[in-house]
Design an enzyme around this catalytic site. Structure first.
Site, PDB file in Angstrom:
ATOM      1  N   ASP A  88      56.592  51.443 -23.584  1.00 26.33           N
ATOM      2  CA  ASP A  88      56.220  51.640 -24.979  1.00 26.33           C
ATOM      3  C   ASP A  88      54.732  52.009 -24.998  1.00 26.33           C
ATOM      4  OD1 ASP A  88      56.137  51.480 -27.817  1.00 26.33           O
ATOM      5  OD2 ASP A  88      55.605  49.353 -27.719  1.00 26.33           O
ATOM      6  N   GLY A 143      52.299  51.435 -28.069  1.00 26.76           N
ATOM      7  CA  GLY A 143      51.465  50.466 -28.776  1.00 26.76           C
ATOM      8  C   GLY A 143      51.563  49.059 -28.233  1.00 26.76           C
ATOM      9  N   ASP A 185      56.492  45.591 -26.679  1.00 27.07           N
ATOM     10  CA  ASP A 185      55.922  44.384 -27.292  1.00 27.07           C
ATOM     11  C   ASP A 185      56.787  43.837 -28.414  1.00 27.07           C
ATOM     12  OD1 ASP A 185      55.283  46.619 -28.952  1.00 27.07           O
ATOM     13  OD2 ASP A 185      53.702  45.457 -29.908  1.00 27.07           O
TER      14      ASP A 185
END
Length: 195
Positions: free
Chosen positions: A6, A8, A166
């Site tokens: 990912d 971010g 996250d």
């Protein structure tokens, strides 16, 4: 192996409080009120799938939050989400590629952000074999089809992939398909996984 990262809070630190801080200053609406009203709801998801334009998204979100901003003011705040690059993750991605693994980025994002971060952080594109962005694909995590699309494009089975994100929902979405999912809780998670 295929390693899927990912963007971010995995490769690049992000913080939506910075966005709300700018909008609060520009609109005069207290930060606490914006924080209480800000959700990643339907407009957010539609924008990440590319179903609505940046301008439509800005208008919808300003309406939701009760703030009067020009599109330029909205955009200026929106780009403040990016804090900085996690250089140790970039180094890991580069090392994995040198070892012969495939390394890709899979991000729920939007046109406003994807016109900004590649220029700010060219290291991301340089460290990845491919970049898969929700707004270009018309689907977003944790929808099963987005993971299936990446596996198909990369020509690997689920048990040949590791996914770092996250968001617990996104990690569980990958795990449901048989992909090894790693929940990234802070900047130490990825380095610790590879140590």
């Amino acid at each position: 192996m295929l390693y899927i990262f990912d963007l971010g809070n995995v490769i690049v630190d992000i913080d939506f409080r910075r966005v709300l801080g700018v909008w609060s200053n520009l609109s005069g609406v207290p930060l606490a009120a914006l924080s209480a009203g800000f959700t990643q709801g339907d407009a957010f998801h539609r924008h990440e799938r590319g179903e609505i334009s940046d301008e439509e998204f800005a208008a919808l979100l300003c309406d939701e939050l009760g703030i009067a901003l020009s599109y330029e003011q909205f955009s200026a705040g929106w780009q403040e989400v990016f804090v900085g690059l996690r250089k140790e993750v970039i180094a890991i991605m580069q090392r994995l590629r040198q070892q012969g693994h495939r390394v890709v980025v899979l991000s729920n994002t939007n046109r406003l952000h994807s016109t900004y971060w590649p220029e700010q952080y060219p290291e991301v594109r340089a460290a990845a074999d491919a970049i898969y962005l929700s707004q270009e694909l018309g689907m977003r995590k944790p929808e099963p089809r987005i993971y299936q699309h990446v596996l198909q494009q990369e020509g690997v089975k689920p048990d040949q992939a590791v996914f770092f994100d996250d968001s617990l929902d996104n990690v569980e979405g990958a795990r449901a398909l048989g992909i090894e999912g790693v929940l990234v809780t802070d900047s130490h998670t990825v380095p610790a996984y590879f140590s």
